[in-house]
Motif scaffolding. Structure first.
Motif, mmCIF file in Angstrom:
data_model
loop_
_atom_site.group_PDB
_atom_site.id
_atom_site.type_symbol
_atom_site.label_atom_id
_atom_site.label_comp_id
_atom_site.label_asym_id
_atom_site.label_seq_id
_atom_site.Cartn_x
_atom_site.Cartn_y
_atom_site.Cartn_z
ATOM 1 N N ARG A 4 65.490 27.367 -35.715
ATOM 2 C CA ARG A 4 65.581 26.703 -34.410
ATOM 3 C C ARG A 4 65.978 27.681 -33.308
ATOM 4 N NH1 ARG A 4 68.029 20.713 -35.499
ATOM 5 N NH2 ARG A 4 66.564 20.189 -37.126
ATOM 6 N N GLU A 41 70.086 20.652 -33.139
ATOM 7 C CA GLU A 41 68.949 20.000 -32.496
ATOM 8 C C GLU A 41 69.121 19.967 -30.974
ATOM 9 O OE1 GLU A 41 66.456 15.836 -32.830
ATOM 10 O OE2 GLU A 41 67.635 16.517 -34.539
ATOM 11 N N SER A 44 68.751 23.613 -29.525
ATOM 12 C CA SER A 44 67.433 24.216 -29.741
ATOM 13 C C SER A 44 66.587 24.134 -28.472
ATOM 14 C CB SER A 44 66.723 23.486 -30.884
ATOM 15 O OG SER A 44 65.467 24.055 -31.123
#
Length: 142
Positions: A4, A41, A44
């Motif tokens: 990521r 997440e 990223s």
């Protein structure tokens, strides 16, 4: 983290006592996995994407802190993000339900008298989204 393009750092001051009351290690495992995955997440795709983790104990309890350089929790979700079915991520492409992880962490945390909070903090370099799990240890650290 590498796939990521996020730098994941464990604070060098991190550490835990050798013995923890029943359920605390399970809660820390559940919470760290969920919070770190969410942070990766969120960070990223942001410039100089970073996630920092601190897990430490003092005589009063254990703290898990996960910070990310992502955009933060949308203001409209600030009060409801930890409720089952609420997610800042939108629908999953494969139809997998979202908004389960944080709700599960909060359920387990409350059963142990722990609390999960989130806020935005700024240091000399940047603004972070910070999730903090505070777990009291009855009778203090062993």
């Amino acid at each position: 983290a590498a796939e990521r393009r996020v730098t994941l750092t464990l604070d060098p001051l991190s550490g835990l006592p050798l013995r923890l009351p029943p359920g605390v290690l399970d809660l820390l495992e559940l919470a760290s996995g969920n919070l770190i995955e969410n942070a990766l997440e969120a960070a990223s795709g942001t410039p100089d994407a970073q996630v920092r983790v601190l897990i430490a104990a003092d005589p009063e309890g254990v703290v898990l802190e996960v910070r990310d350089s992502g955009p933060g929790v949308p203001p409209e979700l600030t009060d409801s993000l930890t409720r089952r079915g609420v997610s800042s991520k939108g629908a999953a492409p494969d139809g997998t339900p979202r908004g389960v992880g944080l709700a599960l962490v909060v359920d387990r945390a409350q059963a142990l008298g722990a609390t999960l909070t989130h806020d935005r903090v700024t240091d000399a370099a940047r603004t972070w989204t910070r999730f903090t799990l505070d777990v009291p240890l009855p009778g203090g650290e062993e």
